[in-house]
Scaffold this active site. Structure first.
Site, PDB file in Angstrom:
ATOM      1  N   GLU A 171      16.023 117.267  44.571  1.00  0.00           N
ATOM      2  CA  GLU A 171      15.507 116.925  45.887  1.00  0.00           C
ATOM      3  C   GLU A 171      16.619 116.252  46.694  1.00  0.00           C
ATOM      4  O   GLU A 171      17.254 115.308  46.216  1.00  0.00           O
ATOM      5  CB  GLU A 171      14.302 115.985  45.773  1.00  0.00           C
ATOM      6  CG  GLU A 171      13.099 116.651  45.120  1.00  0.00           C
ATOM      7  CD  GLU A 171      11.902 115.737  44.999  1.00  0.00           C
ATOM      8  OE1 GLU A 171      10.768 116.210  45.188  1.00  0.00           O
ATOM      9  OE2 GLU A 171      12.092 114.534  44.698  1.00  0.00           O
ATOM     10  N   ILE A 172      16.857 116.755  47.890  1.00  0.00           N
ATOM     11  CA  ILE A 172      17.855 116.164  48.784  1.00  0.00           C
ATOM     12  C   ILE A 172      17.125 115.602  49.993  1.00  0.00           C
ATOM     13  O   ILE A 172      16.303 116.292  50.606  1.00  0.00           O
ATOM     14  CB  ILE A 172      18.916 117.198  49.195  1.00  0.00           C
ATOM     15  CG1 ILE A 172      19.793 117.514  47.964  1.00  0.00           C
ATOM     16  CG2 ILE A 172      19.759 116.702  50.363  1.00  0.00           C
ATOM     17  CD1 ILE A 172      20.898 118.490  48.231  1.00  0.00           C
TER      18      ILE A 172
END
Length: 268
Positions: free
Chosen positions: A14-15
């Protein structure tokens, strides 16, 4: 960045760009994650626990509270919530032992405080699940890393067995063979959508559990998605890549039929 543990095996990365993150930095990190690290990258809104853990903490807590409230045993739940419904063999309680009971408690407690406006947040502090988890943490029954959690390795006549916790008595009991007519009837159907559709046509304890928890998952996914994700497909990707599910909630909803399932959810 939020890697899912263990990063060597779980695909999700997840960014989370903030208001101060340049587009170039976010694009570079996403490209690096995909092309160099081989990750499945999801861009998340900057909200508590991002996408994967935000959705699954609430969904998982509801599923466990429902199981405790309706008298499902540990072996029963793990027989229901594995590959038959498109999830890993670790199912529910084996997964919790793998992750760590203390980790689950930490995540749920932190998330509860962080989402005061979430209509579903009380699910995290279920009347049955919360005392049980607290008691297990106090006893040091943290799962695989402590040698016992919901499962405990026991030697019987020189043979290894995995005994399961009875949450009512807090004693470990010999493994039981679990059989459900609905699971047996659909388990050989290869297509997940068809398997789920046929499973939900049954009315035994397994089908009832899957139906009620699935309807909850779909309702919560619809409720929380606009807050946490830019695209509905990102919720599905986070659940699949972060927890090794075969399909995410919106894919499952499509498989079951969107309109008719919405009607069934309201009736339920």
């Amino acid at each position: 960045t939020h890697f899912f543990n263990p990063p060597r095996y779980l695909k999700l990365l997840e960014i989370i760009p903030t208001e101060d993150t340049s587009d170039a930095v976010a694009e570079y990190m996403a490209k690096f994650g995909r092309d160099v690290l081989g990750k499945g990258v999801v861009i998340c809104k900057d909200t508590p626990n991002f996408i994967g853990n935000r959705f699954f903490s609430v969904a998982g807590s509801y599923a466990m509270e429902y199981a405790l409230e309706n008298g499902y045993s540990v072996p029963e739940i793990d027989a229901i919530t594995g590959p038959t419904i498109g999830r890993p063999k670790t199912a529910t309680y084996r997964l919790m032992d793998l992750v760590g009971i203390d980790v689950m408690a930490h995540v749920n407690n932190g998330l509860y405080d962080a989402i005061p406006d979430d209509d579903y947040r009380d699910v995290l502090m279920g009347e049955r699940i919360q005392p049980l988890i607290e008691q297990m943490v106090e006893k040091g029954w943290l799962g695989n890393k402590s040698g016992q959690g919901f499962y405990k390795k026991t030697m019987v006549d020189g043979k290894r067995q995995f005994w399961t916790l009875n949450p009512e008595t807090m004693d470990y009991e010999a493994p039981e063979k679990v059989r459900f007519g609905s699971i047996g009837a659909v388990r050989k159907i290869e297509d997940l959508g068809e398997r789920l559709r046929q499973l939900l046509q049954h009315d035994d304890r397994a089908a009832t559990y899957v139906r009620d928890t699935t309807y909850f998952n779909l309702a919560y996914a619809a409720y929380v998605a606009p807050e946490i994700a830019y695209k509905l497909s990102d919720v599905d990707k986070a659940v699949k890549w972060g927890f090794s599910h075969e399909a995410g909630p919106f894919e499952i909803w499509d498989m079951l039929g969107v309109a008719e399932t919405a009607v069934a959810m309201k009736e339920a």
